[in-house]
Design a protein around this motif. Structure first.
Motif, PDB file in Angstrom:
ATOM      1  N   ALA A  96      41.224 -20.981  13.912  1.00  0.00           N
ATOM      2  CA  ALA A  96      39.599 -21.435  13.940  1.00  0.00           C
ATOM      3  C   ALA A  96      38.894 -20.363  14.025  1.00  0.00           C
ATOM      4  CB  ALA A  96      39.715 -22.194  15.359  1.00  0.00           C
ATOM      5  N   SER A  97      39.059 -19.497  14.596  1.00  0.00           N
ATOM      6  CA  SER A  97      38.334 -18.318  14.737  1.00  0.00           C
ATOM      7  C   SER A  97      37.890 -17.582  13.040  1.00  0.00           C
ATOM      8  CB  SER A  97      38.686 -16.987  15.208  1.00  0.00           C
ATOM      9  OG  SER A  97      38.136 -15.746  15.262  1.00  0.00           O
ATOM     10  N   GLN A 100      35.697 -20.009  11.339  1.00  0.00           N
ATOM     11  CA  GLN A 100      34.473 -19.891  11.698  1.00  0.00           C
ATOM     12  C   GLN A 100      33.550 -18.973  11.160  1.00  0.00           C
ATOM     13  OE1 GLN A 100      33.515 -18.891  15.897  1.00  0.00           O
ATOM     14  NE2 GLN A 100      31.987 -20.830  15.935  1.00  0.00           N
ATOM     15  N   LYS A 101      34.297 -17.742  11.186  1.00  0.00           N
ATOM     16  CA  LYS A 101      33.616 -16.559  10.463  1.00  0.00           C
ATOM     17  C   LYS A 101      33.559 -16.764   8.968  1.00  0.00           C
ATOM     18  CE  LYS A 101      35.362 -13.400  13.713  1.00  0.00           C
ATOM     19  NZ  LYS A 101      36.387 -12.134  14.080  1.00  0.00           N
ATOM     20  N   PRO A 121      31.930 -13.249  19.066  1.00  0.00           N
ATOM     21  CA  PRO A 121      32.410 -14.008  20.198  1.00  0.00           C
ATOM     22  C   PRO A 121      32.790 -13.548  21.466  1.00  0.00           C
ATOM     23  CG  PRO A 121      33.318 -14.591  17.914  1.00  0.00           C
ATOM     24  CD  PRO A 121      32.795 -13.294  18.033  1.00  0.00           C
ATOM     25  N   ILE A 125      36.578 -18.278  19.449  1.00  0.00           N
ATOM     26  CA  ILE A 125      35.617 -18.921  18.696  1.00  0.00           C
ATOM     27  C   ILE A 125      34.307 -19.081  19.497  1.00  0.00           C
ATOM     28  CG2 ILE A 125      36.956 -20.133  17.172  1.00  0.00           C
ATOM     29  CD1 ILE A 125      37.267 -22.448  19.035  1.00  0.00           C
ATOM     30  N   ALA A 155      32.222 -24.503  20.505  1.00  0.00           N
ATOM     31  CA  ALA A 155      32.439 -24.502  19.200  1.00  0.00           C
ATOM     32  C   ALA A 155      32.500 -25.591  18.491  1.00  0.00           C
ATOM     33  CB  ALA A 155      33.829 -23.387  19.028  1.00  0.00           C
ATOM     34  N   ASP A 331      28.759 -14.887  24.167  1.00  0.00           N
ATOM     35  CA  ASP A 331      28.768 -14.800  22.509  1.00  0.00           C
ATOM     36  C   ASP A 331      27.557 -13.736  22.221  1.00  0.00           C
ATOM     37  OD1 ASP A 331      30.969 -16.615  22.220  1.00  0.00           O
ATOM     38  OD2 ASP A 331      29.526 -18.184  21.780  1.00  0.00           O
TER      39      ASP A 331
END
Length: 346
Positions: A96-97, A100-101, A121, A125, A155, A331
């Motif tokens: 997921a990270s 997201q990026k 973050p 995330i 997130a 974050d």
């Protein structure tokens, strides 16, 4: 046992890195029962029997040992399953990270206007997200938002907001409209934020702060709305003067009938606009001091002669030095815009 007694054997068992637990019952014939008990417990014994052996007592002790070992095996199996589940969740969060990026915009130029950013973050995330894109032939839109809380729930809402704002249908209906001549025009930013507020008021206990606006490429006029987000910083590079702009406004999805205000500023050749989350200014050092708005303002002002990339690297280095170990509690994200008039308008 030659050269070793029961207590020494018990100590060796406890020191050994065995793959399973060994239950030890110490059998003693010593008269000093209380002192023997203390010594045995210190050596790591689980239970005691005293001579002469009573078969019924031995049977009871062994039943207790089997029960305890069974519980230990059950606990170990549960721990193995929990570890497997944790590893699966960790792998999912890492994926997921990465996803997201991949949602973040590319750093670079749009019609000579430079965009750059920081994204750190606090967990796998982030609840922060930002973007910029061409809204019409004449305007570039941008936004930076920060969902309340931390972790997966925040997130997920930031993912949803990013998709909602950036999909083509959303741009047509929420961000822009066709005038009488069929030409796309930007929807005023306060109306965009009001529409988001109406759409996401039912998001449970989650809400978000944001700055949304657009830049007229030819003239450098920026119109934006600030909804509970930290005040953007406008840096005039010719004068090396950085100032906060904006006010405050209500966060989005907190009150269903909130009103929002349109703000504007004029950017000229070389000016910079910084939009950031409060994770930067509230970043704590070892003695619980916040990095602060004034430190951020000073750094951006003192690095006005550097390229935008160098300025953000200087900020990044200072924040990591300030915090100390890279374990941020919130974050830390920032979107930077450097204005240069398109060549056709120079």
């Amino acid at each position: 046992m030659p050269n070793i007694d029961g207590l020494q054997l018990c100590q060796l068992i406890r020191q050994a890195e065995l793959p399973h637990y060994v239950y030890v019952i110490v059998l003693t014939g010593k008269d000093e029962r209380e002192s023997s008990l203390v010594q045995g417990l210190n050596a790591g014994a689980d239970d005691f029997l005293f001579k002469p052996i009573d078969p019924n007592k031995l049977r009871i002790r062994l039943q207790m040992a089997f029960r305890i070992l069974g519980l230990e095996q059950t606990l170990a199996e549960r721990n193995r399953k929990l570890y497997h589940t944790y590893e699966q969740i960790r792998q999912d969060l890492l994926l997921a990270s990465v996803m997201q990026k991949n949602l973040l915009p590319a750093k670079g130029h749009v019609d000579n206007i430079v965009f750059d950013w920081l994204f750190y973050p606090s967990h796998f995330i982030a609840g922060d997200i930002f973007n910029y894109f061409e809204l019409t032939d004449e305007y570039l839109a941008f936004y930076h938002l920060d969902v309340s809380g931390h972790g997966v729930r925040s997130a997920l809402l930031s993912f949803t907001l990013h998709h909602y704002i950036n999909n083509k249908g959303g741009q047509s209906s929420v961000l822009r409209y066709k005038d009488a001549e069929g030409v796309y025009q930007p929807v005023p930013p306060e109306q965009v934020v009001s529409a988001l507020n109406q759409r996401f008021t039912d998001s449970g206990d989650l809400y978000f702060t944001m700055v949304y606006g657009y830049l007229h490429k030819a003239t450098g006029v920026v119109q934006f709305t600030q909804a509970g987000h930290p005040c953007p910083i406008h840096l005039t590079t010719t004068q090396h003067q950085a100032n906060f702009c904006g006010g405050s406004g209500f966060p989005v999805a907190l009150f269903p009938n909130s009103d929002y205000e349109r703000l504007s500023l004029q950017m000229v050749e070389g000016d910079r606009l910084f939009i950031y989350s409060d994770g930067i200014t509230e970043c704590l050092n070892a003695v619980q001091q916040s990095y602060s708005e004034q430190r951020l303002l000073s750094l951006l002002q003192n690095t006005a002669d550097q390229t935008l990339e160098q300025t953000l690297q200087s900020l990044c280095d200072e924040l990591f030095d300030w915090q100390g170990n890279g374990q941020f509690e919130d974050d830390m994200t920032l979107l930077a815009i450097e204005y240069h008039a398109p060549l056709s308008f120079k």
